[in-house]
Design an enzyme around this catalytic site. Structure first.
Site, PDB file in Angstrom:
ATOM      1  N   GLY A 145      14.985 -28.725 -25.942  1.00 24.68           N
ATOM      2  CA  GLY A 145      15.182 -29.880 -25.062  1.00 24.68           C
ATOM      3  C   GLY A 145      14.093 -30.948 -25.192  1.00 24.68           C
ATOM      4  O   GLY A 145      14.071 -31.893 -24.416  1.00 24.68           O
ATOM      5  N   LEU A 172      26.963 -38.412 -23.534  1.00 23.65           N
ATOM      6  CA  LEU A 172      28.142 -38.042 -22.750  1.00 23.65           C
ATOM      7  C   LEU A 172      27.691 -37.637 -21.346  1.00 23.65           C
ATOM      8  O   LEU A 172      26.889 -36.722 -21.199  1.00 23.65           O
ATOM      9  CB  LEU A 172      28.802 -36.859 -23.464  1.00 23.65           C
ATOM     10  N   HIS A 201      18.641 -27.079 -18.795  1.00 21.15           N
ATOM     11  CA  HIS A 201      19.097 -26.724 -20.146  1.00 21.15           C
ATOM     12  C   HIS A 201      19.019 -25.237 -20.451  1.00 21.15           C
ATOM     13  O   HIS A 201      19.231 -24.820 -21.585  1.00 21.15           O
ATOM     14  CB  HIS A 201      18.321 -27.491 -21.238  1.00 21.15           C
ATOM     15  N   ARG A 246      20.952 -17.971 -35.690  1.00 17.05           N
ATOM     16  CA  ARG A 246      20.489 -16.643 -35.276  1.00 17.05           C
ATOM     17  C   ARG A 246      21.518 -16.038 -34.322  1.00 17.05           C
ATOM     18  O   ARG A 246      22.475 -16.707 -33.944  1.00 17.05           O
ATOM     19  CB  ARG A 246      19.154 -16.787 -34.528  1.00 17.05           C
TER      20      ARG A 246
HETATM   21  P1  ADP Z   1      17.696 -28.673 -28.243  1.00 19.93           P
HETATM   22  O1  ADP Z   1      17.713 -28.231 -29.665  1.00 19.93           O
HETATM   23  O2  ADP Z   1      16.372 -29.305 -27.869  1.00 19.93           O
HETATM   24  O3  ADP Z   1      18.158 -27.627 -27.269  1.00 19.93           O
HETATM   25  P2  ADP Z   1      20.308 -29.992 -28.112  1.00 19.93           P
HETATM   26  O4  ADP Z   1      20.756 -30.943 -29.138  1.00 19.93           O
HETATM   27  O5  ADP Z   1      20.937 -28.640 -28.105  1.00 19.93           O
HETATM   28  O6  ADP Z   1      18.703 -29.907 -28.172  1.00 19.93           O
HETATM   29  O7  ADP Z   1      20.489 -30.637 -26.685  1.00 19.93           O
HETATM   30  C1  ADP Z   1      19.993 -30.016 -25.503  1.00 19.93           C
HETATM   31  C2  ADP Z   1      20.769 -30.477 -24.297  1.00 19.93           C
HETATM   32  O8  ADP Z   1      20.661 -31.901 -24.121  1.00 19.93           O
HETATM   33  C3  ADP Z   1      22.261 -30.226 -24.400  1.00 19.93           C
HETATM   34  O9  ADP Z   1      22.605 -28.914 -23.985  1.00 19.93           O
HETATM   35  C4  ADP Z   1      22.826 -31.275 -23.464  1.00 19.93           C
HETATM   36  O10 ADP Z   1      22.716 -30.851 -22.119  1.00 19.93           O
HETATM   37  C5  ADP Z   1      21.874 -32.456 -23.674  1.00 19.93           C
HETATM   38  N1  ADP Z   1      22.417 -33.362 -24.718  1.00 19.93           N
HETATM   39  C6  ADP Z   1      22.072 -33.404 -26.017  1.00 19.93           C
HETATM   40  N2  ADP Z   1      22.770 -34.364 -26.680  1.00 19.93           N
HETATM   41  C7  ADP Z   1      23.583 -34.946 -25.771  1.00 19.93           C
HETATM   42  C8  ADP Z   1      24.559 -36.006 -25.822  1.00 19.93           C
HETATM   43  N3  ADP Z   1      24.817 -36.663 -26.942  1.00 19.93           N
HETATM   44  N4  ADP Z   1      25.209 -36.311 -24.668  1.00 19.93           N
HETATM   45  C9  ADP Z   1      24.941 -35.659 -23.504  1.00 19.93           C
HETATM   46  N5  ADP Z   1      24.019 -34.669 -23.385  1.00 19.93           N
HETATM   47  C10 ADP Z   1      23.347 -34.308 -24.499  1.00 19.93           C
END
Ligand code: ADP
Length: 452
Positions: free
Chosen positions: A165, A203, A235, A292
């Site tokens: 996050g 989103l 998250h 993983r």
């Molecule tokens: P990380 O690798 O740091 O966990 P992620 O890409 O999985 O990053 O994103 C973490 C969280 O951030 C997602 O679970 C979501 O809640 C939010 N998020 C990430 N990208 C978006 C997006 N394009 N629109 C809305 N929420 C997002």
């Protein structure tokens, strides 16, 4: 097949891997930190060695010590579990160079999918749906502003090397976009050693939908359908379920097949998860690929009957996948509740100390994956998850009821756990009718605070 696997992890995941090894006639051996000297899972291993002090950076993250332990204990493979070094491609490479099979993808496949910009590029090629956004990393600010205008605000700035996050900024106008890019770059350079950031559509209301996939070294890959993990706080997933409620079969098939195609094209061997956000019209946008095994893998095991950990070990040993896509059927519904030693009534304060009371639920469809027991002292150095309750039933309504009974049987003391919160969440209308989204738990907790 391997003769001996070293498990470079701790807690319930170490125990899960030990159990899989036993069924495959592989000898499991462990490494542990000084804080885990009395870890109950070590009793189930054939041998274990201490690799350093409590802090993970001095023990579970020490590649040199883990490799030395593998040599001393004559392991032929190393299983990273999840967390710690599981997504560290350098570790996977050192394992290979030192003559140990890494139970997981090759360092090349891990790098290709672990970098978010590169992963998006591969996903577009494989036909996996991604968010509209910049093609690659941001080179100049004008281009970023231009593409944000085309996508439409709000947008999100994310780090290519991101994780946990971090390195993310939401921007609702051009001024906050420019600020967001500057601060995300700084954070990303400091946290991941890579300042590259990109921009994509943000989103507002979405559900978290993720596809379990698994590939072998012979170019085969299948998906094991999906999980819905929309019940989160900061998250962090709290409750997961499979399959995702209310998703049309044709939409599910399309996105699951596209995820399998992505890992096939990446020549990926092992278990992985493609994470998506889903909007209310059931459009899917890929977030990232986790290279993983995941915490929530057991709910997929429950509904498909596939042992993901054992299959991961088999493919690492070079065996072809034991099943074809057409062999995989979904049977019933499963829910996982993460048991965290945290007090939800006191802002999720971590609960350490000795467990005096520990009563595990039972009955049809109940699986408890935990390393905890009465007499076990929870160390303060690692995450607060002490186990997972996995409940399987013929349908979702029965599964929710079964969860409520199991939770009423579960007892831990004197510390608190997140279970009482889950009893309430599972009875909320928005969860029951699946109108919830990834912010729903936080909104509920917020409104509780406002009432106080
Ligand atoms: P990380 O690798 O740091 O966990 P992620 O890409 O999985 O990053 O994103 C973490 C969280 O951030 C997602 O679970 C979501 O809640 C939010 N998020 C990430 N990208 C978006 C997006 N394009 N629109 C809305 N929420 C997002």
């Amino acid at each position: 097949m391997f003769k001996r696997i070293l498990i470079a992890n701790r807690g319930e995941i170490a125990l899960r891997i030990i159990r899989a090894c036993r069924e495959l006639d592989i000898s499991p051996v462990c490494v542990y930190s000084q804080a885990d000297r009395d870890g109950p899972w070590l009793e189930s291993a054939d041998q274990s060695v201490c690799i350093g002090p409590a802090a993970s950076k001095d023990s579970y993250l020490r590649i040199d010590r883990i490799i030395a332990a593998a040599e001393v204990m004559h392991a032929d493979a190393i299983h990273p579990g999840y967390g710690f070094l599981s997504e560290n491609s350098h570790f996977a490479e050192v394992c290979r160079d030192s003559g140990f099979e890494f139970v997981g993808p090759s360092p090349e496949a891990m790098c290709a999918l672990g970098d978010k910009v590169n992963c998006k590029r591969l996903a577009r090629k494989a036909g996996t749906p991604v968010f509209p956004g910049t093609e690659g990393g941001i080179e100049d600010l004008d281009e970023a502003v231009q593409s944000a205008r085309e996508i439409g605000f709000p947008v999100i700035v994310k780090a290519a090397g991101g994780g946990g996050g971090r390195g993310m900024r939401i921007a609702r106008d051009e001024a906050s976009l420019l600020d967001g890019i500057a601060s995300a770059r700084q954070e990303a350079a400091a946290a991941f050693g890579n300042p590259m950031v990109f921009v994509e559509k943000y989103l507002e209301h979405a559900r978290h939908f993720e596809v379990q996939v698994i590939g072998d070294k012979h170019g085969n890959a299948v998906h094991l359908y999906e999980r819905d993990c929309s019940s989160q706080r900061r998250h962090q997933k709290l409750i997961e379920e499979a399959p995702a409620p209310g998703v049309l079969q044709k939409n599910r098939d399309r996105v699951c097949e596209s995820a399998a195609e992505l890992i096939r094209q990446a020549k990926y061997a092992g278990a992985a998860t493609c994470e998506f956000l889903m909007d209310h019209k059931q459009n899917f946008y890929m977030l990232e690929v986790n290279t993983r095994v995941q915490v929530e893998h057991p709910i997929t095991e429950a509904i498909t009957g596939v042992d993901i950990v054992k299959t991961g070990i088999r493919v690492a040993a070079g065996e072809p996948l034991p099943m074809k896509q057409s062999d995989i059927r979904v049977n019933g519904h499963a829910i996982e509740l993460r048991i965290n030693a945290e007090d939800p009534a006191r802002n999720f304060m971590p609960q350490a100390g000795r467990i005096e009371t520990f009563v595990v639920p039972g009955g049809p469809g109940i699986r408890m994956d935990t390393h905890a027991r009465a007499g076990y002292t929870i160390p303060t150095h690692y995450d607060s998850m002490i186990g997972k309750l996995i409940v399987h039933a013929p349908d979702r309504a029965t599964c929710i009821k079964r969860c409520l009974t199991a939770m009423s049987e579960f007892k831990i003391g004197p510390m608190r756990s997140t279970m009482p919160l889950y009893s309430r969440l599972l009875q909320e209308k928005s969860f029951i009718d699946a109108s919830h989204d990834i912010k729903w738990v936080e909104r509920l907790l917020e409104s509780d605070r406002a009432k106080k």
